[in-house]
Design an enzyme around this catalytic site. Sequence first.
Site, PDB file in Angstrom:
ATOM      1  CE  LYS A   1      -3.702  -2.363   2.545  1.00 51.91           C
ATOM      2  NZ  LYS A   1      -4.684  -2.235   3.655  1.00 51.91           N
ATOM      3  CE1 TYR A  30      -9.187  -3.051   0.560  1.00 51.44           C
ATOM      4  CE2 TYR A  30      -8.610  -0.886  -0.281  1.00 51.44           C
ATOM      5  CZ  TYR A  30      -8.252  -2.052   0.365  1.00 51.44           C
ATOM      6  OH  TYR A  30      -6.965  -2.225   0.826  1.00 51.44           O
ATOM      7  CG  PHE A  80     -13.290   1.377   7.650  1.00 49.67           C
ATOM      8  CD1 PHE A  80     -12.719   0.778   6.542  1.00 49.67           C
ATOM      9  CD2 PHE A  80     -13.935   0.568   8.575  1.00 49.67           C
ATOM     10  CE1 PHE A  80     -12.789  -0.592   6.339  1.00 49.67           C
ATOM     11  CE2 PHE A  80     -14.018  -0.811   8.385  1.00 49.67           C
ATOM     12  CZ  PHE A  80     -13.442  -1.386   7.262  1.00 49.67           C
ATOM     13  NE  ARG A  88      -6.273 -13.393   4.864  1.00 52.33           N
ATOM     14  CZ  ARG A  88      -6.831 -12.182   4.923  1.00 52.33           C
ATOM     15  NH1 ARG A  88      -6.638 -11.316   3.940  1.00 52.33           N
ATOM     16  NH2 ARG A  88      -7.558 -11.830   5.947  1.00 52.33           N
ATOM     17  CB  THR A 132      -6.702  -6.896   9.465  1.00 48.58           C
ATOM     18  OG1 THR A 132      -6.975  -7.999   8.603  1.00 48.58           O
ATOM     19  CG2 THR A 132      -7.084  -5.607   8.755  1.00 48.58           C
ATOM     20  NE  ARG A 139      -1.784  -6.226   7.112  1.00 43.87           N
ATOM     21  CZ  ARG A 139      -2.778  -6.983   6.661  1.00 43.87           C
ATOM     22  NH1 ARG A 139      -3.157  -8.066   7.334  1.00 43.87           N
ATOM     23  NH2 ARG A 139      -3.387  -6.671   5.552  1.00 43.87           N
ATOM     24  CG  ASN A 163      -3.289  -2.870   6.941  1.00 43.04           C
ATOM     25  OD1 ASN A 163      -3.194  -2.348   5.829  1.00 43.04           O
ATOM     26  ND2 ASN A 163      -4.262  -3.699   7.254  1.00 43.04           N
ATOM     27  CG  HIS A 195      -5.309  -6.207   0.010  1.00 44.65           C
ATOM     28  ND1 HIS A 195      -6.463  -6.343   0.747  1.00 44.65           N
ATOM     29  CD2 HIS A 195      -5.499  -6.925  -1.133  1.00 44.65           C
ATOM     30  CE1 HIS A 195      -7.328  -7.094   0.067  1.00 44.65           C
ATOM     31  NE2 HIS A 195      -6.764  -7.454  -1.078  1.00 44.65           N
ATOM     32  CD  GLU A 197      -8.847  -8.873  -3.605  1.00 45.82           C
ATOM     33  OE1 GLU A 197      -7.672  -9.277  -3.451  1.00 45.82           O
ATOM     34  OE2 GLU A 197      -9.621  -8.663  -2.643  1.00 45.82           O
TER      35      GLU A 197
HETATM   36  P1  CMP Z   1      -7.083  -4.827   3.746  1.00 40.73           P
HETATM   37  O1  CMP Z   1      -6.574  -6.224   3.902  1.00 40.73           O
HETATM   38  O2  CMP Z   1      -6.503  -4.002   2.669  1.00 40.73           O
HETATM   39  O3  CMP Z   1      -8.676  -4.909   3.532  1.00 40.73           O
HETATM   40  C1  CMP Z   1      -9.554  -3.917   3.994  1.00 40.73           C
HETATM   41  C2  CMP Z   1      -8.841  -2.835   4.731  1.00 40.73           C
HETATM   42  O4  CMP Z   1      -9.668  -1.977   5.471  1.00 40.73           O
HETATM   43  C3  CMP Z   1      -7.936  -3.448   5.764  1.00 40.73           C
HETATM   44  O5  CMP Z   1      -6.854  -4.066   5.126  1.00 40.73           O
HETATM   45  C4  CMP Z   1      -7.616  -2.264   6.652  1.00 40.73           C
HETATM   46  O6  CMP Z   1      -6.479  -1.568   6.215  1.00 40.73           O
HETATM   47  C5  CMP Z   1      -8.847  -1.391   6.463  1.00 40.73           C
HETATM   48  N1  CMP Z   1      -9.606  -1.303   7.703  1.00 40.73           N
HETATM   49  C6  CMP Z   1     -10.183  -2.300   8.368  1.00 40.73           C
HETATM   50  N2  CMP Z   1     -10.804  -1.821   9.474  1.00 40.73           N
HETATM   51  C7  CMP Z   1     -10.585  -0.488   9.478  1.00 40.73           C
HETATM   52  C8  CMP Z   1     -10.961   0.561  10.348  1.00 40.73           C
HETATM   53  N3  CMP Z   1     -11.690   0.329  11.451  1.00 40.73           N
HETATM   54  N4  CMP Z   1     -10.570   1.809  10.038  1.00 40.73           N
HETATM   55  C9  CMP Z   1      -9.840   2.049   8.906  1.00 40.73           C
HETATM   56  N5  CMP Z   1      -9.460   1.094   8.045  1.00 40.73           N
HETATM   57  C10 CMP Z   1      -9.819  -0.163   8.341  1.00 40.73           C
END
Ligand code: CMP
Length: 136
Positions: free
Chosen positions: A10, A50, A58, A86, A92, A103, A113, A116, A127
């Site tokens: 990211k 997404y 969010f 993963r 996450t 992470r 984070n 992805h 995707e």
């Molecule tokens: P990712 O694996 O890219 O898939 C969805 C993303 O949403 C996740 O990683 C996080 O970076 C993001 N995400 C999940 N929960 C929250 C949250 N509460 N606030 C902001 N971002 C979030």
Amino acid sequence: MSERTLVLIKPDGVKRGLIGDVIARVERKGLKVVAMDLRTLDAETAKAHYAEHAEKPFFGELVEFITSGPLVAMVLEGPRAIESFRALAGATDPVKAAPGTIRGDHALEIGENVVHGSDSPESAAREIKIFFPDRF
Ligand code: CMP
């Protein structure tokens, strides 16, 4: 059985100079990079990627962040590549991610984070088609 997964480094990971670290971990594990591209996403592509989070509070923040600068999109291939990546990425929420994971070692905030990785074979297929429509 070999499978493919879509991985993003990211914008926070690219900005912080973590491309090499992430790729080194992927290659050390034995996963193969079979497609890779540095690009900045437009909002339309980000929303498509997404889509499952469209109703989350969010979502706006997520789209803004993922379009905020260049990211690296990759397709990885290998035995159980989805689960394998993963495990390398860690939870996450970076605070819960084990030390030794991407992470766990590099992040503190759930929104930023670093990486992805697709979470299922269905997501991976969807995707990969968004990011590399003509390649597979
Ligand atoms: P990712 O694996 O890219 O898939 C969805 C993303 O949403 C996740 O990683 C996080 O970076 C993001 N995400 C999940 N929960 C929250 C949250 N509460 N606030 C902001 N971002 C979030």
